[in-house]
Write an enzyme that holds these catalytic residues in place. Structure first.
Site, PDB file in Angstrom:
ATOM      1  N   ASP A  33       1.005   5.080   3.092  1.00 50.36           N
ATOM      2  CA  ASP A  33       1.021   4.138   4.211  1.00 50.36           C
ATOM      3  C   ASP A  33       0.096   2.941   3.991  1.00 50.36           C
ATOM      4  OD1 ASP A  33       2.864   5.670   5.556  1.00 50.36           O
ATOM      5  OD2 ASP A  33       1.343   6.840   6.613  1.00 50.36           O
TER       6      ASP A  33
ATOM      7  N   GLY B 217       9.131   8.318  12.676  1.00 50.28           N
ATOM      8  CA  GLY B 217       9.775   9.167  11.676  1.00 50.28           C
ATOM      9  C   GLY B 217       9.130  10.532  11.623  1.00 50.28           C
TER      10      GLY B 217
ATOM     11  N   ARG C 207       9.285  -1.822   3.292  1.00 53.06           N
ATOM     12  CA  ARG C 207       7.950  -2.435   3.192  1.00 53.06           C
ATOM     13  C   ARG C 207       7.769  -3.250   1.910  1.00 53.06           C
ATOM     14  NH1 ARG C 207       4.348   2.388   6.056  1.00 53.06           N
ATOM     15  NH2 ARG C 207       4.758   1.606   8.169  1.00 53.06           N
TER      16      ARG C 207
ATOM     17  N   ARG D  25      16.654   4.781   9.490  1.00 56.92           N
ATOM     18  CA  ARG D  25      15.949   5.571   8.467  1.00 56.92           C
ATOM     19  C   ARG D  25      16.725   6.849   8.107  1.00 56.92           C
ATOM     20  NH1 ARG D  25       9.709   5.799   9.948  1.00 56.92           N
ATOM     21  NH2 ARG D  25       9.643   6.573   7.811  1.00 56.92           N
TER      22      ARG D  25
END
Ligand code: S3P
Length: 443
Positions: A326, A101, A357, A129
């Protein structure tokens, strides 16, 4: 640039104490930016410590396709002959950014104010995405964009011949949006301004300044305001890539939860836009000792010694999210081994990462005996001091989901298998070797 390989399942088993020195690889965010700014400078940029992972290699190949010369001269040592701001030419082939990304979004920004045409594609994860968050502001510069269903890869962009500078407020906290706008602003006349409500990682601003651009950052009533003066001549420079704090998080987490462990991780970033996890771990009671604070590659870093010990659940403030975006998958694992609940609020962005996620962590933890609750923008893990394990986790082409569950399996009662460890190569190619070196049983 072919990314279609067979899934590579991998299993983590209960391991003895982890000991040793973990030398994690170069920072992914900084590596992408070094290649892109090197390609936009006039002359030769020398990079050391570049992360040689698939995501970064894809960006290197893309820079070549736009006309730069990119050469590997040694381990982590690369040279880029840049073509100057506005010097990109139309690539002859489709730009395949694989899983990345950051790669695709920053490169789109970098070419969107030069009158050339490029088509971008990626793997199954990247193709799901959202890209409108990037192509929207690029259209405001004057670029023409065609995207599948208006939003997804493949995306074709014809850069603006007569770009207008932009004043842009980011709709979500995203360094990728900020960076794409700033990179596009490089070839627009006048000042391009990005306004963010919460500060996000600032590597683009730091590096632009290092390459000689004029960038000002101010905190005003509007938020965090970054102003770039367009059409600079970027001067090539030496970029020493610091180690990646997001990769460091995996051995750190493993040492925290495997009884008897003590490891040292050198050169962990203390950049306040990246170090949120370490503040949260301290609040959870983690035994973290920092030494040798210094500047490396323009970034504040220190050496970290981590020891196993009891941890308790905490509530993570939404304002912290951007500085550890992240790290939520691995924090969810740590939380499962803590006592009490860890509440992660304001994390809707996790749903549009390499995988959803929140969903991937919730399902994986549940399958292995964890107790979780989720909403659209939150995840709560009810820690019980352990996990049963025994299940196979679906990783959805997401390197961080794979590494998180391999860490969990080092201390769960029964082994944990991930369905595909292949994507780990996108960010941390030596993960398995490094973890085995510390004593982890992975295979
Ligand atoms: C990155 C920004 C973050 C992060 C990604 C790397 C970057 O994404 O999740 O791994 O290098 O700018 P967002 O900016 O979309 O939050």
């Amino acid at each position: 640039m072919s990314h279609s390989t067979q899934p590579q399942p991998m299993t983590a088993r209960r391991s003895g104490p982890l000991k040793g020195n973990a030398l994690v690889p170069g920072d992914k965010s900084v590596s992408h930016r070094a290649l892109i700014l090197g390609a936009l400078a006039v002359g030769e940029t020398r990079i050391t410590g570049l992360l040689e992972s698939q995501d970064v290699i894809d960006t290197a190949r893309a820079m070549e396709a736009f006309g730069a010369t990119v050469e590997r001269v040694g381990a982590g040592e690369w040279r880029v002959q840049g073509v100057g701001v506005g010097g990109f030419s139309s690539p002859e082939t489709v730009i395949d950014c694989g899983n990345s990304g950051t790669g695709v979004r920053l490169i789109m920004g970098a070419m969107a104010t030069t009158p050339i045409t490029a088509t971008f594609t990626g793997d199954a994860s990247l193709s799901r995405r959202p890209m409108r968050r990037i192509t929207g502001p690029l259209e405001l510069f004057g670029a023409q964009v065609t995207a599948r269903e208006g939003e997804f890869l493949p995306v074709t962009i014809t850069g603006a011949a007569d770009p207008l500078p932009l004043r842009y407020r980011t709709p979500v906290a995203s360094a990728q949006i900020k960076s794409a706008v700033l990179l596009a602003g490089l070839n627009a006349p006048g000042e391009t301004v990005v306004i963010e409500a919460e500060p996000t990682r600032d590597h683009t601003e730091r590096m632009l300044a290092g390459f000689g651009a004029t960038v000002r950052t101010a905190i005003t009533d509007e938020g965090h305001v970054i102003t770039l003066t367009g059409r600079p001549e970027l001067r090539p420079c030496a970029v020493a890539v610091p180690r990646d704090p997001s990769s460091a998080a995996f051995p750190v987490a493993a040492a925290l939860i495997v009884p008897g462990s003590e490891i040292r991780v050198e050169g962990v970033s203390r950049n306040p836009t990246r170090d949120g996890l370490y503040h949260v771990l301290a609040e959870m009671g983690a035994d973290l000792r920092w030494e040798n604070d210094r500047i490396e590659g323009g970034e504040p870093v220190a050496d970290l010694t981590v020891r196993h010990g009891p941890l308790h659940g905490v509530t993570v403030a939404p304002e912290r999210a951007a500085s550890m975006i992240d790290e939520f998958p691995i924090l969810s694992v740590i939380a499962a081994f803590a006592e009490g609940s860890t509440v992660m609020n304001g994390v809707a962005e996790l749903r549009v990462k390499e995988s959803d996620r929140i969903d991937a962590m919730a399902r994986g933890l549940e399958a292995n005996g964890g107790r979780v609750e989720e909403t659209r923008d939150s995840l709560t893990v009810h820690g019980t001091g352990g996990l049963k394990g025994g299940a196979t986790v679906a990783t959805h082409l997401d390197h961080r989901i794979a590494m998180s569950f391999l860490v969990a399996g080092l201390v769960s009662e029964r082994p944990i298998t991930v369905d595909d460890a292949g994507p780990i190569a996108t960010s941390f190619p030596d993960f398995v070797a490094l973890m085995r070196g510390l004593g982890a049983e992975l295979g």
